[in-house]
Design a protein around this motif. Structure first.
Motif, PDB file in Angstrom:
ATOM      1  N   ILE A 264       0.814  -1.224   0.000  1.00 14.36           N
ATOM      2  CA  ILE A 264       0.000   0.000   0.000  1.00 14.36           C
ATOM      3  C   ILE A 264       0.844   1.269   0.000  1.00 14.36           C
ATOM      4  N   TYR A 265       2.195   1.131   0.079  1.00 15.35           N
ATOM      5  CA  TYR A 265       3.085   2.295   0.065  1.00 15.35           C
ATOM      6  C   TYR A 265       2.833   3.125  -1.185  1.00 15.35           C
ATOM      7  N   PRO A 266       2.802   4.477  -1.144  1.00 17.55           N
ATOM      8  CA  PRO A 266       3.306   5.320  -0.059  1.00 17.55           C
ATOM      9  C   PRO A 266       2.335   5.592   1.077  1.00 17.55           C
ATOM     10  N   LEU A 267       1.119   5.037   1.017  1.00 18.54           N
ATOM     11  CA  LEU A 267       0.230   5.174   2.165  1.00 18.54           C
ATOM     12  C   LEU A 267       0.729   4.308   3.305  1.00 18.54           C
ATOM     13  N   SER A 268       0.465   4.734   4.513  1.00 14.38           N
ATOM     14  CA  SER A 268       0.731   3.888   5.672  1.00 14.38           C
ATOM     15  C   SER A 268      -0.504   3.033   5.933  1.00 14.38           C
ATOM     16  N   GLY A 269      -0.388   2.091   6.848  1.00 15.64           N
ATOM     17  CA  GLY A 269      -1.550   1.294   7.203  1.00 15.64           C
ATOM     18  C   GLY A 269      -2.687   2.159   7.709  1.00 15.64           C
ATOM     19  N   PHE A 270      -2.338   3.228   8.433  1.00 20.33           N
ATOM     20  CA  PHE A 270      -3.358   4.119   8.988  1.00 20.33           C
ATOM     21  C   PHE A 270      -4.027   4.937   7.887  1.00 20.33           C
ATOM     22  N   ASP A 271      -3.234   5.487   6.956  1.00 25.79           N
ATOM     23  CA  ASP A 271      -3.787   6.242   5.817  1.00 25.79           C
ATOM     24  C   ASP A 271      -4.758   5.393   5.006  1.00 25.79           C
ATOM     25  N   ALA A 272      -4.437   4.109   4.877  1.00 21.48           N
ATOM     26  CA  ALA A 272      -5.206   3.212   4.025  1.00 21.48           C
ATOM     27  C   ALA A 272      -6.375   2.563   4.759  1.00 21.48           C
ATOM     28  N   ALA A 273      -6.625   2.983   5.995  1.00 23.44           N
ATOM     29  CA  ALA A 273      -7.718   2.434   6.808  1.00 23.44           C
ATOM     30  C   ALA A 273      -7.563   0.932   7.030  1.00 23.44           C
ATOM     31  N   GLN A 274      -6.304   0.487   7.150  1.00 23.01           N
ATOM     32  CA  GLN A 274      -6.038  -0.923   7.448  1.00 23.01           C
ATOM     33  C   GLN A 274      -5.492  -1.122   8.852  1.00 23.01           C
ATOM     34  N   THR A 275      -5.122  -0.036   9.522  1.00 24.39           N
ATOM     35  CA  THR A 275      -4.749  -0.110  10.936  1.00 24.39           C
ATOM     36  C   THR A 275      -5.547   0.939  11.695  1.00 24.39           C
ATOM     37  N   ALA A 276      -5.828   0.640  12.944  1.00 32.69           N
ATOM     38  CA  ALA A 276      -6.671   1.523  13.754  1.00 32.69           C
ATOM     39  C   ALA A 276      -5.869   2.499  14.595  1.00 32.69           C
ATOM     40  N   SER A 277      -4.532   2.451  14.516  1.00 33.86           N
ATOM     41  CA  SER A 277      -3.725   3.386  15.299  1.00 33.86           C
ATOM     42  C   SER A 277      -2.386   3.625  14.627  1.00 33.86           C
ATOM     43  N   GLU A 278      -1.764   4.745  14.998  1.00 36.35           N
ATOM     44  CA  GLU A 278      -0.452   5.099  14.450  1.00 36.35           C
ATOM     45  C   GLU A 278       0.255   6.043  15.416  1.00 36.35           C
ATOM     46  N   LEU A 279       1.484   5.700  15.771  1.00 40.43           N
ATOM     47  CA  LEU A 279       2.334   6.576  16.569  1.00 40.43           C
ATOM     48  C   LEU A 279       3.092   7.494  15.632  1.00 40.43           C
ATOM     49  N   THR A 280       2.917   8.812  15.799  1.00 40.20           N
ATOM     50  CA  THR A 280       3.532   9.752  14.872  1.00 40.20           C
ATOM     51  C   THR A 280       3.453  11.156  15.451  1.00 40.20           C
ATOM     52  N   TRP A 281       3.923  12.156  14.687  1.00 43.04           N
ATOM     53  CA  TRP A 281       3.825  13.551  15.106  1.00 43.04           C
ATOM     54  C   TRP A 281       2.384  14.024  14.976  1.00 43.04           C
ATOM     55  N   ASP A 282       1.968  14.880  15.912  1.00 42.70           N
ATOM     56  CA  ASP A 282       0.549  15.233  15.973  1.00 42.70           C
ATOM     57  C   ASP A 282       0.054  16.058  14.796  1.00 42.70           C
ATOM     58  N   ASN A 283       0.952  16.675  14.019  1.00 44.11           N
ATOM     59  CA  ASN A 283       0.491  17.469  12.885  1.00 44.11           C
ATOM     60  C   ASN A 283       0.169  16.628  11.657  1.00 44.11           C
ATOM     61  N   PHE A 284       0.294  15.310  11.750  1.00 39.77           N
ATOM     62  CA  PHE A 284      -0.008  14.444  10.612  1.00 39.77           C
ATOM     63  C   PHE A 284      -1.507  14.235  10.411  1.00 39.77           C
ATOM     64  N   GLY A 285      -2.322  14.718  11.344  1.00 35.58           N
ATOM     65  CA  GLY A 285      -3.753  14.420  11.310  1.00 35.58           C
ATOM     66  C   GLY A 285      -4.461  14.862  10.053  1.00 35.58           C
ATOM     67  N   ALA A 286      -4.193  16.096   9.599  1.00 31.52           N
ATOM     68  CA  ALA A 286      -4.883  16.598   8.408  1.00 31.52           C
ATOM     69  C   ALA A 286      -4.549  15.751   7.188  1.00 31.52           C
ATOM     70  N   GLY A 287      -3.298  15.345   7.070  1.00 32.92           N
ATOM     71  CA  GLY A 287      -2.906  14.482   5.962  1.00 32.92           C
ATOM     72  C   GLY A 287      -3.608  13.138   6.023  1.00 32.92           C
ATOM     73  N   TYR A 288      -3.747  12.596   7.238  1.00 33.86           N
ATOM     74  CA  TYR A 288      -4.463  11.330   7.397  1.00 33.86           C
ATOM     75  C   TYR A 288      -5.902  11.457   6.919  1.00 33.86           C
ATOM     76  N   LEU A 289      -6.586  12.504   7.386  1.00 33.97           N
ATOM     77  CA  LEU A 289      -7.981  12.673   6.987  1.00 33.97           C
ATOM     78  C   LEU A 289      -8.100  12.844   5.480  1.00 33.97           C
ATOM     79  N   GLY A 290      -7.161  13.590   4.889  1.00 32.56           N
ATOM     80  CA  GLY A 290      -7.192  13.770   3.446  1.00 32.56           C
ATOM     81  C   GLY A 290      -7.013  12.466   2.701  1.00 32.56           C
ATOM     82  N   ASN A 291      -6.098  11.631   3.157  1.00 30.80           N
ATOM     83  CA  ASN A 291      -5.849  10.354   2.485  1.00 30.80           C
ATOM     84  C   ASN A 291      -6.960   9.342   2.751  1.00 30.80           C
ATOM     85  N   LEU A 292      -7.543   9.393   3.948  1.00 30.22           N
ATOM     86  CA  LEU A 292      -8.642   8.472   4.260  1.00 30.22           C
ATOM     87  C   LEU A 292      -9.864   8.770   3.409  1.00 30.22           C
ATOM     88  N   GLY A 293     -10.049  10.040   3.101  1.00 30.37           N
ATOM     89  CA  GLY A 293     -11.080  10.415   2.139  1.00 30.37           C
ATOM     90  C   GLY A 293     -12.473  10.574   2.717  1.00 30.37           C
TER      91      GLY A 293
END
Length: 436
Positions: A264-293
């Motif tokens: 699924i790269y370059p998406l992460s498991g979290f971006d691709a809605a295949q994992t329910a959690s992700e440890l990362t920097w807190d400013n990644f949220g908007a990108g996640y929502l954009g990729n999740l769609g």
């Protein structure tokens, strides 16, 4: 009319390896004195490079359009890549003396590029072209290397744990409450993976693939990744202990398999809605929502597991900085662009917390912190008791070591390396980087 030429390079393959030793010596150029005063009637073209995705690219496009309302004669050519590829390209450019005029920059590379004379001295522009009244001194100090300002922090962020409430409702598991031990987090991921197995949903990703998780464990023990002098704050036994944690959670009954992550790269498991959690920097949220769609309007954001109760293991860091090439032909125009991207209330309204909480008070005032943006602000307030002093400015080669850590994590995930082999590889790489 303002012209923005975009070269949106999609990332379609696995991350390109970052070379261990950068060929940056001899690439220095420019000087610390500003060029002649910027002529607002002169037609100027600036190249701007950043890492991110289509969501961030659209935000930058809006910011450049707003910039043009004040500076219609400046053309901005923007390009972006994924994070590993962005730095691979910068290294190639640095060796050839052709860095972009203005760059979104990561803290881990600031010392390396600064000490090699690749970044413009910004001190002559501070307080004039680049307004500083709205930026706290300790935030301005983030961009200082060896007494010279070479970067301006756009924003700050902190390490956190994102969760996907929609997926969790789908599999019938309550959200992770935050904090707790690493074993608590592993147990929760296993619950999610078990409940979501028929739907291809996992609880999360092996946390030992990210050097930041190792760092917060070390900080909880009173150590740092590296001292100001570049001495590692860990030995082989401690690194082996950390990667052994991965041996326990890499079980597909707990975390997403590495093979699926590659697919699924370059998406992460979290971006691709295949994992329910992700440890990362807190400013990644908007990108996640954009990729999740469409259909995804909210995320959970809680504190990561803690190694030792009461520890000051977390810290605020610059989520990114803006820098200028020492060889730019238009230093005054480039500084004008940096000032706008850092201080403009309009940019604050456009980006929200996509780049982290704005470091400039004037930009923060322009940001309408509702929804996820307010959530990030509230999260950083909620972890005040875990926030300690920021670590020293990263050593030269910190970015290279971070990328090597990530690559080794992939190999551990595939089972192509033992933990002992992984430790030896990392220490060999560290020896090269620290002694080059």
């Amino acid at each position: 009319m303002f012209e923005i030429r975009k070269r949106r390079t999609a990332v379609a393959a696995a991350a390109i390896g970052v070379s261990a030793a950068l060929a940056l010596t001899g690439c220095a150029g420019g000087g610390s004195e500003p060029a002649a005063t910027y002529d607002p009637n002169e037609k100027v073209t600036l190249n701007f490079a950043f890492w991110g995705n289509d969501v961030r690219a659209d935000l930058y496009d809006q910011a450049f359009a707003a910039f043009n309302e004040e500076y219609p004669n400046i053309t901005v050519n923007s390009s972006f890549l994924g994070f590993p590829e962005f730095w691979e390209k910068r290294q190639t450019e640095a060796a050839g003396g052709g860095l972009p005029d203005v760059m979104q920059f990561d803290y881990s590379y600031l010392r390396q590029y600064s000490e090699n004379g690749l970044l413009l001295d910004l001190d002559p522009y501070l307080g004039s072209t680049i307004e500083t009244d709205a930026i706290a001194d300790n935030i301005l100090g983030i961009g200082v290397v060896d007494g010279t300002t070479t970067g301006i922090a756009t924003s700050t962020n902190a390490w956190g744990l994102y969760t996907n409430p929609k997926l969790l409702e789908q599999v019938g598991v309550a959200g992770y409450e935050g904090g707790g031990s690493w074993d608590d987090y592993a147990d929760w991921m296993k619950q999610v993976t078990t409940a979501g197995s028929a739907q291809g949903i996992s609880g999360g990703t092996d946390w030992t693939g990210r050097i930041q998780n190792f760092e917060i464990q070390l900080r909880a023990e009173g150590a740092e990744l590296f001292s100001e002098d570049g001495e590692p704050g860990f030995d082989k036994a401690r690194l082996a202990e950390f990667w052994e944690q991965g041996a326990e959670v890499r079980d597909p009954a707990i975390t997403i398999p590495q093979q699926r992550l590659e697919e699924i790269y370059p998406l992460s498991g979290f971006d691709a809605a295949q994992t329910a959690s992700e440890l990362t920097w807190d400013n990644f949220g908007a990108g996640y929502l954009g990729n999740l769609g469409e259909g995804y309007t909210e995320l959970g954001l809680v504190a990561p597991p803690i190694t030792k109760e009461g520890a000051k293991d977390l810290y605020l860091k610059p989520s990114m900085l803006h820098t200028i090439s020492a060889k730019t032909d238009h230093p005054e125009a480039a500084a004008t662009l940096v000032n706008f991207l850092v201080n403009s209330p309009e940019v604050g309204a456009i980006f929200g917390t996509n780049r982290g909480l704005p470091a400039s008070e004037t930009q923060l005032e322009g940001a309408d912190l509702g929804g996820l943006d307010a959530q990030i602000r509230d999260y950083e307030e909620s972890i005040q008791d875990r926030l300690g002093d920021a670590p020293p400015v990263p050593i030269v080669g910190a970015g290279t070591l971070e990328e090597k850590f990530r690559q080794i994590g992939q190999e551990l995930g595939f089972g192509t390396l033992t933990v002992d082999e992984a430790v030896d590889q990392f220490f060999n790489e560290m020896d090269v980087v620290l002694n080059q």
